[in-house]
Motif scaffolding. Structure first.
Motif, PDB file in Angstrom:
ATOM      1  N   ILE A 203      -3.166  -4.580  -3.972  1.00  0.00           N
ATOM      2  CA  ILE A 203      -3.408  -4.645  -2.526  1.00  0.00           C
ATOM      3  C   ILE A 203      -2.218  -5.185  -1.734  1.00  0.00           C
ATOM      4  O   ILE A 203      -2.280  -5.244  -0.510  1.00  0.00           O
ATOM      5  N   MET A 204      -1.132  -5.556  -2.395  1.00  0.00           N
ATOM      6  CA  MET A 204      -0.066  -6.258  -1.666  1.00  0.00           C
ATOM      7  C   MET A 204       0.979  -5.331  -1.043  1.00  0.00           C
ATOM      8  O   MET A 204       1.889  -5.796  -0.356  1.00  0.00           O
ATOM      9  N   PHE A 205       0.849  -4.011  -1.256  1.00  0.00           N
ATOM     10  CA  PHE A 205       1.890  -3.125  -0.758  1.00  0.00           C
ATOM     11  C   PHE A 205       1.452  -2.247   0.416  1.00  0.00           C
ATOM     12  O   PHE A 205       2.225  -1.417   0.878  1.00  0.00           O
ATOM     13  N   HIS A 206       0.235  -2.415   0.910  1.00  0.00           N
ATOM     14  CA  HIS A 206      -0.146  -1.608   2.066  1.00  0.00           C
ATOM     15  C   HIS A 206       0.514  -2.168   3.328  1.00  0.00           C
ATOM     16  O   HIS A 206       1.056  -3.288   3.337  1.00  0.00           O
ATOM     17  N   TYR A 220       7.271  -6.482 -13.460  1.00  0.00           N
ATOM     18  CA  TYR A 220       7.880  -5.493 -14.337  1.00  0.00           C
ATOM     19  C   TYR A 220       8.344  -4.286 -13.535  1.00  0.00           C
ATOM     20  O   TYR A 220       8.028  -4.133 -12.348  1.00  0.00           O
ATOM     21  N   HIS A 221       9.105  -3.429 -14.200  1.00  0.00           N
ATOM     22  CA  HIS A 221       9.822  -2.323 -13.571  1.00  0.00           C
ATOM     23  C   HIS A 221       8.932  -1.444 -12.699  1.00  0.00           C
ATOM     24  O   HIS A 221       9.158  -1.289 -11.494  1.00  0.00           O
ATOM     25  N   ASP A 222       7.887  -0.857 -13.287  1.00  0.00           N
ATOM     26  CA  ASP A 222       7.094   0.107 -12.528  1.00  0.00           C
ATOM     27  C   ASP A 222       6.243  -0.551 -11.454  1.00  0.00           C
ATOM     28  O   ASP A 222       5.920   0.095 -10.443  1.00  0.00           O
ATOM     29  N   GLN A 223       5.868  -1.800 -11.635  1.00  0.00           N
ATOM     30  CA  GLN A 223       5.118  -2.505 -10.595  1.00  0.00           C
ATOM     31  C   GLN A 223       5.932  -2.573  -9.307  1.00  0.00           C
ATOM     32  O   GLN A 223       5.385  -2.537  -8.206  1.00  0.00           O
ATOM     33  N   ALA A 224       7.264  -2.651  -9.443  1.00  0.00           N
ATOM     34  CA  ALA A 224       8.150  -2.689  -8.279  1.00  0.00           C
ATOM     35  C   ALA A 224       8.526  -1.295  -7.787  1.00  0.00           C
ATOM     36  O   ALA A 224       8.508  -1.009  -6.587  1.00  0.00           O
ATOM     37  N   LEU A 225       8.839  -0.401  -8.729  1.00  0.00           N
ATOM     38  CA  LEU A 225       9.423   0.874  -8.326  1.00  0.00           C
ATOM     39  C   LEU A 225       8.404   1.917  -7.878  1.00  0.00           C
ATOM     40  O   LEU A 225       8.731   2.792  -7.071  1.00  0.00           O
ATOM     41  N   ILE A 226       7.182   1.845  -8.377  1.00  0.00           N
ATOM     42  CA  ILE A 226       6.189   2.837  -7.946  1.00  0.00           C
ATOM     43  C   ILE A 226       5.915   2.734  -6.440  1.00  0.00           C
ATOM     44  O   ILE A 226       5.981   3.741  -5.730  1.00  0.00           O
ATOM     45  N   PRO A 227       5.607   1.551  -5.891  1.00  0.00           N
ATOM     46  CA  PRO A 227       5.394   1.501  -4.431  1.00  0.00           C
ATOM     47  C   PRO A 227       6.650   1.828  -3.635  1.00  0.00           C
ATOM     48  O   PRO A 227       6.575   2.501  -2.592  1.00  0.00           O
ATOM     49  N   LEU A 228       7.811   1.378  -4.123  1.00  0.00           N
ATOM     50  CA  LEU A 228       9.051   1.643  -3.396  1.00  0.00           C
ATOM     51  C   LEU A 228       9.322   3.143  -3.332  1.00  0.00           C
ATOM     52  O   LEU A 228       9.621   3.707  -2.263  1.00  0.00           O
ATOM     53  N   LYS A 229       9.192   3.810  -4.468  1.00  0.00           N
ATOM     54  CA  LYS A 229       9.502   5.244  -4.479  1.00  0.00           C
ATOM     55  C   LYS A 229       8.411   6.067  -3.806  1.00  0.00           C
ATOM     56  O   LYS A 229       8.682   7.149  -3.285  1.00  0.00           O
ATOM     57  N   THR A 230       7.189   5.582  -3.813  1.00  0.00           N
ATOM     58  CA  THR A 230       6.131   6.279  -3.091  1.00  0.00           C
ATOM     59  C   THR A 230       6.392   6.258  -1.592  1.00  0.00           C
ATOM     60  O   THR A 230       6.214   7.256  -0.890  1.00  0.00           O
ATOM     61  N   LEU A 231       6.850   5.116  -1.095  1.00  0.00           N
ATOM     62  CA  LEU A 231       7.096   4.973   0.338  1.00  0.00           C
ATOM     63  C   LEU A 231       8.432   5.564   0.764  1.00  0.00           C
ATOM     64  O   LEU A 231       8.553   6.139   1.848  1.00  0.00           O
ATOM     65  N   HIS A 232       9.458   5.412  -0.066  1.00  0.00           N
ATOM     66  CA  HIS A 232      10.825   5.711   0.377  1.00  0.00           C
ATOM     67  C   HIS A 232      11.610   6.464  -0.689  1.00  0.00           C
ATOM     68  O   HIS A 232      12.735   6.073  -1.030  1.00  0.00           O
ATOM     69  N   PHE A 233      11.032   7.545  -1.213  1.00  0.00           N
ATOM     70  CA  PHE A 233      11.678   8.245  -2.317  1.00  0.00           C
ATOM     71  C   PHE A 233      13.063   8.767  -1.941  1.00  0.00           C
ATOM     72  O   PHE A 233      13.995   8.697  -2.734  1.00  0.00           O
ATOM     73  N   ASP A 234      13.220   9.309  -0.755  1.00  0.00           N
ATOM     74  CA  ASP A 234      14.482   9.943  -0.375  1.00  0.00           C
ATOM     75  C   ASP A 234      15.463   9.004   0.306  1.00  0.00           C
ATOM     76  O   ASP A 234      16.558   9.432   0.688  1.00  0.00           O
TER      77      ASP A 234
END
Length: 286
Positions: A203-206, A220-234
């Protein structure tokens, strides 16, 4: 470069010649002249050239001949095949700057979110054993100081994610929050940092939650990168905090399937270059 671009190129011998060369074309400081690389077909010679370029760029920046390093994505499999022993470019640059990898932090950043993973390129099953109070505190310190020095935030707000679902539910879904993460947060607060958590990761990334912090410290890696890349992939980038030099990169992979086809979105690379320049100016003014 000529294999993928038909624009004007100017070969320079010194970084200081690059500024004037931009009037005529894209300045290129060559590492080697005999490498033949086919776009989209990684090989060992290309890996050696990439590693030589990285070594060269870090050396130029450490000497003051350049203001920062912007690295492109690399094939780790090819680098490992030529004897590269680091988990990634971040750890390599840290070593060349005389620092332990524990004293630097990989921060992924986009327009509305910045994330710092405490552990990076390790299997998920190894994450709990790699977490410690000391490691979390070290990454938190590096994050705060890097945000202050390179991004101009005088009092960064850090939100710390839990490891387990619902941040452990007071120990019923895992003890890491109670025994490791919360003590680390309390120690950082004692040192004067503005730190909150541990927050339930789901719930902390909305959008509303993101307004309450400047960067998220993730376990860990994916806990950080999944929300980042979902929001700002490009447009997401990677900045290494804690180094004596500036280093940034686009936060995307090699995409060998579209290499040389004029299909890649350059947004992240443009942002990485622009951010490196902004961070370098802040460090120069500090």
């Amino acid at each position: 470069m000529r294999a993928v671009w038909d624009g004007p190129i100017v070969v320079v011998e010194d970084p200081h010649d690059a500024i004037a060369a931009f009037d005529e074309g894209l300045p290129i400081l060559r590492v080697k002249t005999d490498t033949q690389v086919v776009p989209g077909q990684p090989d060992l010679e290309g890996a050696r050239n990439a590693l030589d370029a990285l070594e060269f760029a870090v050396g130029l920046t450490r000497s003051g001949a350049a203001a920062g390093v912007v690295t492109g994505p690399v094939s780790k499999a090819q680098l490992y095949a030529i004897g590269f022993v680091h988990p990634g470019q971040t750890e390599f640059v840290a070593e060349r700057c005389g620092l332990s990898p524990d004293l630097v932090a990989m921060m992924l950043a986009g327009p509305s979110l910045k994330v710092i993973p405490v552990t990076t390129h390790i299997p998920l099953r190894c994450v709990p054993e790699q977490l410690s109070i000391e490691r979390i505190v070290l990454k938190g310190r590096v994050a705060v100081k890097g945000l202050q020095r390179q991004f101009g935030l005088p009092h960064p707000r850090i939100a710390v994610a839990g490891l387990n679902p619902h941040a452990g539910e007071s120990g019923t879904l895992g003890r890491e929050e109670v025994e490791i993460i919360l003590p680390a947060i309390e120690r950082m607060r004692e040192e004067g940092y503005e730190v909150s958590g541990p927050h339930p990761p789901d719930i902390m990334f909305h959008e509303r939650r993101r307004r309450n912090y400047d960067a998220a410290l993730c376990m860990y890696h994916d806990q950080a990168l999944i929300p980042l890349k979902t929001l700002h992939f490009d447009e997401g980038i990677n900045c290494t905090l804690g180094l004596p030099i500036v280093r940034s990169s686009p936060d995307h992979g090699t995409a060998f399937d579209i290499a040389g086809k004029n299909l890649a979105d350059p947004g992240a690379m443009i942002t990485a270059i622009r951010t490196a320049g902004e961070c370098a100016r802040r460090l120069a003014d500090a």
